[in-house]
Scaffold this motif. Sequence first.
Motif, mmCIF file in Angstrom:
data_model
loop_
_atom_site.group_PDB
_atom_site.id
_atom_site.type_symbol
_atom_site.label_atom_id
_atom_site.label_comp_id
_atom_site.label_asym_id
_atom_site.label_seq_id
_atom_site.Cartn_x
_atom_site.Cartn_y
_atom_site.Cartn_z
ATOM 1 N N VAL A 7 0.756 -1.254 0.023
ATOM 2 C CA VAL A 7 -0.061 0.072 0.012
ATOM 3 C C VAL A 7 1.002 1.299 0.082
ATOM 4 O O VAL A 7 1.687 1.485 0.880
ATOM 5 C CB VAL A 7 -1.006 0.056 1.185
ATOM 6 N N LEU A 14 -3.852 -1.367 -8.117
ATOM 7 C CA LEU A 14 -5.171 -0.619 -7.730
ATOM 8 C C LEU A 14 -5.149 0.733 -7.174
ATOM 9 O O LEU A 14 -4.718 0.771 -5.915
ATOM 10 C CB LEU A 14 -6.074 -1.626 -6.574
ATOM 11 N N ALA A 23 -7.487 4.039 -3.851
ATOM 12 C CA ALA A 23 -8.547 3.430 -3.181
ATOM 13 C C ALA A 23 -9.305 4.012 -2.275
ATOM 14 O O ALA A 23 -8.670 5.051 -1.381
ATOM 15 C CB ALA A 23 -7.861 1.946 -2.283
ATOM 16 N N VAL A 32 -10.972 -2.760 -1.291
ATOM 17 C CA VAL A 32 -9.921 -3.350 -1.680
ATOM 18 C C VAL A 32 -10.063 -4.968 -1.396
ATOM 19 O O VAL A 32 -9.413 -5.714 -2.030
ATOM 20 C CB VAL A 32 -8.534 -2.757 -1.107
ATOM 21 N N VAL A 63 -1.460 -0.923 -4.105
ATOM 22 C CA VAL A 63 -2.656 -0.086 -3.895
ATOM 23 C C VAL A 63 -1.910 1.105 -3.564
ATOM 24 O O VAL A 63 -1.216 1.379 -2.970
ATOM 25 C CB VAL A 63 -3.371 -0.777 -2.651
#
Length: 768
Positions: free
Chosen positions: A132, A217, A220, A226, A240
């Motif tokens: 992340v 991704l 988010a 997610v 992410v």
Amino acid sequence: MVNSFGPLLRSLRQAAQWTIEELSHASGVSVRAIGDMERGISRGPQRRTVQALAEALRLDDEQRAELAEAARAGRPRAGGPGAERSENQVGRPGLYELPRGLGDFVGRVAELELLCEQGRAASADGPTPVVVVHGQAGLGKTACVVRAAELLREVFPDGQFYVDLRGIDAEPMPAAEALRRLLRALGLDPRAIAEEEQERASQLRAILAERRCLLVLDNAADEAQVRPLLPGPGAGMVVVTSRRTLGGLEGVTRIALAPFSPKESAELLQAIVLEAADRAAAETAQVARLCGHLPLALRIAGTRLASRPGWTMRLLAERLSDEDRRLANLAVGDLGVEAAFALSYAVLSPWAKVTFRRLALVPAVDFAAPIAAVLTQTELFAAEDQLDRLVELGLLQHEGADRYRFHDLIRLYASHRLRDEEPAEANAAAEQRMADWLLETATVAGRWFEPDYGAPPSDYKGLVVLATSEEARAWLEVERDTWLAALRMAAAADRHEQVASLGEAMRWFAAHTPHWLSDWLEVFGMTRAAAARLSDRRRELWHMNRHVWAFLVAYGPRGDAAFRECVERAMEVYRLAESLGAVREQADAVCNAAEAWRVLHDFDQALWAYTRGRELAEAAGYHHTYYWASGGAAIALARLGRLDEAIEAYRSLLRNIDEQPVASAAAQHSRMFALQGLARALLAAQRWQEAIEVAEPALAESIEQGSIWTMNMRWALGRAYAGLGVTGEARKQLTRAIELADTYRVWGASSLDEVKTALAALGIDHNT
């Protein structure tokens, strides 16, 4: 021939003389979505989106039809040009390829290394790595991830797939829709895609378990969006990006992006502007600073400059220097710093918005939760919750364990929102409430060190715990900028009693922090001016004496002329106090003059003044100044070479402190002052062992207090051991004194040069 949707929308918007932000506000379509359409990233928006844009632009029937037809032409058709991937198209360029990377990408070396390390470590036998990348708007999270994907292209031969989850939009993409798009991109027949979200998630995990793919991704919204998109075991990787930390996701690696370093900022500006590194270096650094080293702001600033041949870096810096226009100047085309911040602001709850706006009133770089509670008139725990929400969205940054700070540009954005969204009267009331609380808390904290006060009253219910003098000192130091700013506000508003009371609470705390130098000169300058407006001449004399003391502290490094000015100021107060019969104030004033004479090496005058101060203080039963004058007289005796008299004067002072005790803080100060002076007098008399017998217990006492005297006692011990020929111990103590010297190099303490001289006399190089 049908026009493509993006150019057509742009021409219609420009014909209406609207910005993207204005069209977004009128239509309800997000700024980012409109920007994607105009750039051709989104070529065929849905019917209701087209209808909303047409309504906002007030198009006629012909224009509406043309816009609708352009949107239909841009939508993908099965088997035709622009179609999404089928099961026979895996690995070919398609709708879910990564965005274009930046040719002038700079920085993020450590972050890219970690991302690449995670990607290369992916194994079919273990869980799929999930990283992340989070941080506030404008940090270049997507650019960083795309760059990492470029570096990892060969590591993931089965494809790299990108989905913008639109987490900051009013309606983020549902997880079920993101799953559908990913499954289509991975080649699953649309007819085979399950209806239920959980079943789609299972299908995604099954496909990814057999492939080495990278999923990006982007943007988010939260953990719930997610989680269904994360694969199980496999050799792939998921990255992410989010403005939130997504702290609820388990088993992930988090990378927090920060603003660029000054060097990286300059590199990016120079790469965009194509300007030599040695040209306009100062102006480039200024532009970078005004951009807050935020990559988005830097890119916009650089692009504006590069697209305007008549501009220079200096002109750009001048434009950005205007705070009221800085955010407006950090916009180009469909990119804007303010628009990026606005997306995060829009998703806040009403109360979080109030907190965000009012924090712009804090007159310091960082702050703690109590000040937020005061500004918003909420309970402390509720304020902490709001602050955590702002941190989660990247609108605030943590500063240590329990403090927060704005990025400079976000603070500016908060100021604009405060000005535009709250009445001026409400802002003024909140600011006044904050200033009153700061001054009240500072007064209570300062009184911990005052002989007549000490601990707060039993009914004190402040937002800050001040149960000990250590807690009081810590608060005063960490909130130094805020309560000083509040004092300036009170002085400017002619709140004379409030200002004078604060000054009266700070005498002994100021004595413990003389290294604040010009701060105390400013504080007691304001309190003296306030006291002069009150109808109490004795009180005014008190503040005049404190102002002279501040001159002694702050102006000392400026040389003899400054100290002669201090003598004149002190004696002026002395004569005024004498005319009013104010004995205590006379004693303080003549002792201030004595301090200046002593530094001027006029020890005869200093001895007279200290002796006079001691007589006046004794007559008034004024023990604190009596101790001050007694210690000063002992110093003057020692400097006049009357060492036996000086040693006896110090021993007498120590006996008096024990016999006529005062408040603990003042007693500690007077006692350590006398012990230091006694040790130095014994050293001057070459009574080495006696000096050690005084300095060793005094050192232990000073270490326990954590006070400035520690350096002085180590200096004394080093000199004494050197006198006895114990070189090893002398070196140890003097070296430790040097380590403390930079911290405590203030008026009244042993100087760094003096310690170095002592080491040199032993033939020791202090740098070894």
